[in-house]
Scaffold this motif. Structure first.
Motif, PDB file in Angstrom:
ATOM      1  N   ASP A 191     101.303  29.883  32.848  1.00 39.06           N
ATOM      2  CA  ASP A 191     101.796  30.029  34.220  1.00 39.06           C
ATOM      3  C   ASP A 191     100.657  30.042  35.237  1.00 39.06           C
ATOM      4  O   ASP A 191     100.624  30.874  36.147  1.00 39.06           O
ATOM      5  CB  ASP A 191     102.636  31.310  34.345  1.00 39.06           C
ATOM      6  CG  ASP A 191     103.444  31.345  35.639  1.00 39.06           C
ATOM      7  OD1 ASP A 191     103.841  30.271  36.118  1.00 39.06           O
ATOM      8  OD2 ASP A 191     103.661  32.449  36.173  1.00 39.06           O
ATOM      9  N   LYS A 192      99.712  29.079  35.088  1.00 38.40           N
ATOM     10  CA  LYS A 192      98.594  28.966  36.027  1.00 38.40           C
ATOM     11  C   LYS A 192      98.440  27.518  36.475  1.00 38.40           C
ATOM     12  O   LYS A 192      98.720  26.593  35.713  1.00 38.40           O
ATOM     13  CB  LYS A 192      97.293  29.441  35.376  1.00 38.40           C
ATOM     14  CG  LYS A 192      97.250  30.923  35.070  1.00 38.40           C
ATOM     15  CD  LYS A 192      95.922  31.306  34.438  1.00 38.40           C
ATOM     16  CE  LYS A 192      95.858  32.801  34.147  1.00 38.40           C
ATOM     17  NZ  LYS A 192      94.566  33.186  33.519  1.00 38.40           N
ATOM     18  N   SER A 193      97.969  27.342  37.718  1.00 34.86           N
ATOM     19  CA  SER A 193      97.648  26.005  38.213  1.00 34.86           C
ATOM     20  C   SER A 193      96.193  25.707  37.868  1.00 34.86           C
ATOM     21  O   SER A 193      95.272  26.339  38.400  1.00 34.86           O
ATOM     22  CB  SER A 193      97.865  25.924  39.723  1.00 34.86           C
ATOM     23  OG  SER A 193      99.241  25.948  40.021  1.00 34.86           O
ATOM     24  N   ASP A 228      96.152  29.318  44.078  1.00 36.38           N
ATOM     25  CA  ASP A 228      97.501  29.006  44.549  1.00 36.38           C
ATOM     26  C   ASP A 228      98.307  28.341  43.436  1.00 36.38           C
ATOM     27  O   ASP A 228      97.762  27.935  42.411  1.00 36.38           O
ATOM     28  CB  ASP A 228      97.396  28.064  45.759  1.00 36.38           C
ATOM     29  CG  ASP A 228      98.684  27.988  46.553  1.00 36.38           C
ATOM     30  OD1 ASP A 228      99.525  27.159  46.175  1.00 36.38           O
ATOM     31  OD2 ASP A 228      98.827  28.734  47.535  1.00 36.38           O
ATOM     32  N   LYS A 229      99.621  28.201  43.639  1.00 34.22           N
ATOM     33  CA  LYS A 229     100.476  27.530  42.652  1.00 34.22           C
ATOM     34  C   LYS A 229     100.558  26.022  42.880  1.00 34.22           C
ATOM     35  O   LYS A 229     101.306  25.319  42.206  1.00 34.22           O
ATOM     36  CB  LYS A 229     101.883  28.133  42.662  1.00 34.22           C
ATOM     37  CG  LYS A 229     101.951  29.522  42.049  1.00 34.22           C
ATOM     38  CD  LYS A 229     103.387  29.969  41.883  1.00 34.22           C
ATOM     39  CE  LYS A 229     103.458  31.340  41.217  1.00 34.22           C
ATOM     40  NZ  LYS A 229     103.022  31.301  39.813  1.00 34.22           N
ATOM     41  N   HIS A 247     100.622  22.832  36.370  1.00 32.92           N
ATOM     42  CA  HIS A 247     100.903  24.263  36.361  1.00 32.92           C
ATOM     43  C   HIS A 247     101.315  24.555  34.926  1.00 32.92           C
ATOM     44  O   HIS A 247     102.383  24.120  34.484  1.00 32.92           O
ATOM     45  CB  HIS A 247     102.011  24.645  37.343  1.00 32.92           C
ATOM     46  CG  HIS A 247     102.145  26.118  37.523  1.00 32.92           C
ATOM     47  ND1 HIS A 247     101.416  26.835  38.452  1.00 32.92           N
ATOM     48  CD2 HIS A 247     102.894  27.030  36.857  1.00 32.92           C
ATOM     49  CE1 HIS A 247     101.716  28.116  38.357  1.00 32.92           C
ATOM     50  NE2 HIS A 247     102.614  28.257  37.386  1.00 32.92           N
ATOM     51  N   ILE A 297      99.776  22.135  42.550  1.00 30.95           N
ATOM     52  CA  ILE A 297      99.459  21.440  41.302  1.00 30.95           C
ATOM     53  C   ILE A 297      98.455  20.319  41.563  1.00 30.95           C
ATOM     54  O   ILE A 297      98.755  19.352  42.276  1.00 30.95           O
ATOM     55  CB  ILE A 297     100.726  20.858  40.659  1.00 30.95           C
ATOM     56  CG1 ILE A 297     101.731  21.986  40.373  1.00 30.95           C
ATOM     57  CG2 ILE A 297     100.386  20.112  39.379  1.00 30.95           C
ATOM     58  CD1 ILE A 297     103.057  21.503  39.838  1.00 30.95           C
TER      59      ILE A 297
END
Length: 384
Positions: free
Chosen positions: A340-342, A310-311, A335, A313
């Protein structure tokens, strides 16, 4: 107690920086947007005020023996102009601090320590000096320091500051002539002699080091000298002023530890995956026996990377779960700007530290699924 200010404090205020306490200093967190500052370092050039860092000089007949006694890495036979990374440890293997050791000469070293630990480290180093023929000096208030970081850092150093640095390889340094107090009152001496006989030496150090995962340089010098370099860099338009906000996102993406998060009195270098900087074959250093036991018996906790599906944090202190049972805590999470990854680094029970192990992270009242991954979330781009 009032926070200290670096020699560049007024420069930051004039640029409209958001200032905040860090390590006992009022420091710039950001000037514009953290993402813009982060990306400037990844793609071009950024400059940081790191004058809050501490500096200690060790000189004398037993300097090498003393540094080896307090330092996990091995400085035996280390050539002048070389830098090593490592830790200072308590007897139980917990970390006093992580630091850089610069070899200045046959019997002189320059130690760079973390700002928040200056007083603690200095008191600890003094206690360990009994029986060594050395002179220890806490020079932290005498130095300013800036970091010029990014793929264009070398060009900026040479074309804007006029400092030749292309010959420097990673983790090496050289001295640059400067106008320190002793020069103004009677001429320059060698760096070693100046350390021995003055409050600080007049040859400013330039090293190919940094804390961003990009090529770059760190420059140490008198406050006046550092202020002059900062003004040249800002006037050039060739680099972006960067705050501690993106310094943290940059170091995190490439898996570099921050004392207080990934290292502490309760976290040994072996737990943090930094065993390569602990030379257990060395005759002795404080904490060596504890690390040997840890290596033989296995550490109960390990620092790992975790990527969330999921995004959401993950933040410092959030619980890491396995099948609903807490197995550890997040040390740093973001994030990521570059990928562009959590993701996060977390200290968890070693039994669950294998790559691809499914875990969950508790974020407020929800749990989010993730998996264990490598701690390096972005590839470093150092010049070797």
């Amino acid at each position: 107690m009032e926070n200290k200010r670096t020699c560049l404090y007024d420069k930051h205020v004039a640029l409209g920086a958001l200032m905040s306490p860090f390590g006992g200093f009022d420091m710039p967190i950001q000037y514009s947007d953290i993402r813009d500052e982060h990306n400037a370092v990844r793609t071009a050039c950024g400059v940081f005020d790191v004058s809050h860092m501490g500096e200690v000089t060790v000189c004398g007949r037993d300097a090498e023996r003393y540094v080896n006694h307090i330092f996990t890495n091995d400085v035996t036979g280390m050539p002048a102009g070389k830098i090593l990374y490592g830790m200072m440890l308590y007897e139980d293997g917990g970390t006093v601090d992580d630091l850089l050791v610069y070899k200045l000469g046959e019997d002189s070293f320059f130690l760079v320590i973390n700002a928040a630990n200056i007083d603690k480290d200095w008191e600890w180093m003094q206690r360990q000096a009994t029986g060594f023929d050395i002179e220890l000096r806490n020079e932290s208030d005498s130095y300013g320091q800036i970091a010029v970081q990014g793929p264009q850092a070398e060009a900026v150093m040479e074309e804007v500051l006029g400092i030749r640095c292309s010959e420097l390889s990673f983790y090496t340094f050289k001295s640059e002539e400067g106008r320190g107090k002793s020069e103004e009152s009677g001429g320059a001496e060698s760096s070693r002699q100046q350390i021995l006989h003055s409050s600080f030496f007049t040859l400013h150090l330039v090293s190919r080091t940094g804390y961003t995962g990009e090529d770059g340089f760190e420059i140490y010098g008198t406050h006046e000298y550092i202020r002059g370099l900062w003004d040249k860099l800002m006037a050039s338009g060739r680099c972006k002023p960067c705050g501690l906000g993106c310094r943290d996102t940059l170091r995190f993406e490439v898996g570099l530890p921050l004392y207080g998060d990934e290292l502490s009195a309760d976290i040994s270098p072996l737990m943090a995956g930094l065993g390569i900087f602990c030379k257990l074959g060395k005759e002795e250093f404080i904490g060596r026996e504890a690390l040997i036991r840890q290596k033989a018996e296995g550490v109960g906790r390990k620092l790992v990377g975790i990527e969330l599906a999921d995004k959401a944090i993950p933040r410092h202190g959030y619980a890491v779960l396995k099948d609903g049972v807490k197995i550890g805590e997040v040390t740093t999470g973001y994030h990521t700007i570059s990928t562009d990854k959590s993701v996060c680094m977390a200290l968890i029970d070693s039994a669950h530290a294998a790559l691809d192990t499914p875990v969950e992270i508790q974020i407020r009242k929800k749990t989010f699924p993730g998996k264990v991954v490598k701690k390096k979330f972005y590839d470093k781009h150092y010049k070797k």
